[in-house]
Design an enzyme around this catalytic site. Structure first.
Site: not given
Length: 384
Positions: A271, A355, A357
């Protein structure tokens, strides 16, 4: 008998949306974005990357899963407010510990329901992310002229360094791994790769993924110098997500990253960390019209042809046309072709805009953490 509105959302162009207020009372100003995720609203509201923004949820059933103590991405909500179509529903989930409305009120977040979010989303897409003022008054008293003036007076996110506002105050260690049934969160106890994570607004689940991938994580503030990073003798350096204009944060972050790159360590960015790395390598970033915010964004890996379903939250993007020699574009958005990943061609330095995760795939992108660990393992083998 008509019910008097208890909240209103005022755009800088003078457009007014009335609705029912919930959460905290008062007034706030911010940039307005929309998020297309069907759930994960607790994680979204506590994502530091949403600093300076109010989130419009396009999915109408917000509140279904309640909130709990485990799913916060940081200690307190960071997004300034919430806009929804229907009033938040009562939770129906075994992990719920509190209703969303109660949690928002306790955390001081101002919110509005009963809004035509389709119309609002269309306005954001066509006109770009607007500056807005959001007010909640149980008595329904609103000074519209003052609210319009407040929205117009908002400086916006361009040129704004927000990483300093959401970063940690001092360094700390992280050893919690990803949530798994039935244990929940467990601690990583075995020795691992020494990783310094630079916190521009890091989400907890990113740190968990690093720990699960075998990393012994030390988190440093966004303003850490290269000397402070390298003093930990890391096997690799991680650059976290975060809010604001990457060019503004880059004033102090880019010189640090350039020095770290000289140490020839594996580097992984996500990001804002992706944008910071791109700037350090000589590329440029630009503000997007309305950004990417959601958990259903298809991204293509140009090197394998694989398509990943990803979670995204960014209002700026790396201009792939400015990537220098020796830096390759690795991922692109299938929505608009914008850049979603880069890597250096001669060393294990890479980053992605999305992202991994957040796992909406749900495991489509976890390989990136394993790739980072493998790069550190290979480097250690070379130096033995």
């Amino acid at each position: 008998m008509t019910t008097r509105p208890t909240a209103c959302l005022v755009l800088a162009d003078g457009t007014v949306f009335y609705g029912r207020g919930f959460g905290a009372t008062g007034q706030t100003v911010a940039e307005l974005c929309f998020n297309t995720a069907m759930t994960g609203y607790q994680e979204i509201m506590t994502d530091p990357s949403y600093a300076g923004q109010i989130v419009t949820f396009t999915f109408p059933h917000i509140g279904n899963t309640g909130v709990n103590l485990e799913d916060d991405e940081t200690a307190e909500p960071v997004a300034a407010g919430m806009v929804v179509k229907w009033d938040p529903t009562e939770p129906s989930n075994w992990r719920s510990q509190q209703e969303l409305t109660e949690w928002l009120a306790a955390k001081g977040r101002i919110c509005i329901g009963g809004v035509d979010t389709r119309r609002l989303t269309r306005a954001i897409r066509q006109q770009g992310a607007p500056h807005v003022a959001l007010a909640h008054d149980p008595d329904g008293n609103f000074d519209l002229e003052a609210l319009v003036a407040a929205a117009r007076g908002f400086a916006g996110l361009e040129g704004l360094d927000l990483a300093k506002d959401v970063t940690c105050a001092q360094s700390y260690k992280w050893d919690e791994k990803r949530w798994a049934w039935p244990e929940g969160y467990t601690k990583r106890e075995e020795p691992g790769f020494k990783v310094v994570a630079v916190d521009y607004g890091a989400k907890r689940n990113i740190l968990r993924c690093l720990a699960s991938a075998g990393c012994d994580v030390t988190v440093l503030p966004a303003t850490a110098t290269a000397e402070e990073v390298l003093a930990h003798q890391p096997d690799g350096v991680f650059l976290s997500n975060g809010p604001g204009d990457p060019a503004a944060t880059g004033i102090y972050a880019v010189p640090m990253i350039k020095e770290v790159l000289k140490a020839d360590l594996p580097v992984f960015g996500i990001c804002l960390g992706h944008q910071m790395l791109a700037l350090a390598l000589g590329a440029k970033t630009v503000k997007m019209n309305h950004g990417h915010h959601g958990a259903n964004h298809p991204v293509k890996d140009l090197e394998t042809g694989k398509v990943e379903i990803t979670s995204m939250n960014h209002g700026f993007t790396v201009d792939s046309q400015t990537l220098p020699a020796g830096v390759k574009e690795t991922h692109v958005s299938l929505f608009d072709g914008s850049n979603c990943g880069i890597r250096m061609t001669d060393r294990p330095v890479f980053s992605v805009q999305y992202h991994p995760e957040a796992s909406p795939g749900p495991q489509d992108s976890y390989y990136l953490f394993e790739r980072f660990a493998a790069a550190m393992q290979a480097r250690k083998a070379e130096t033995v």
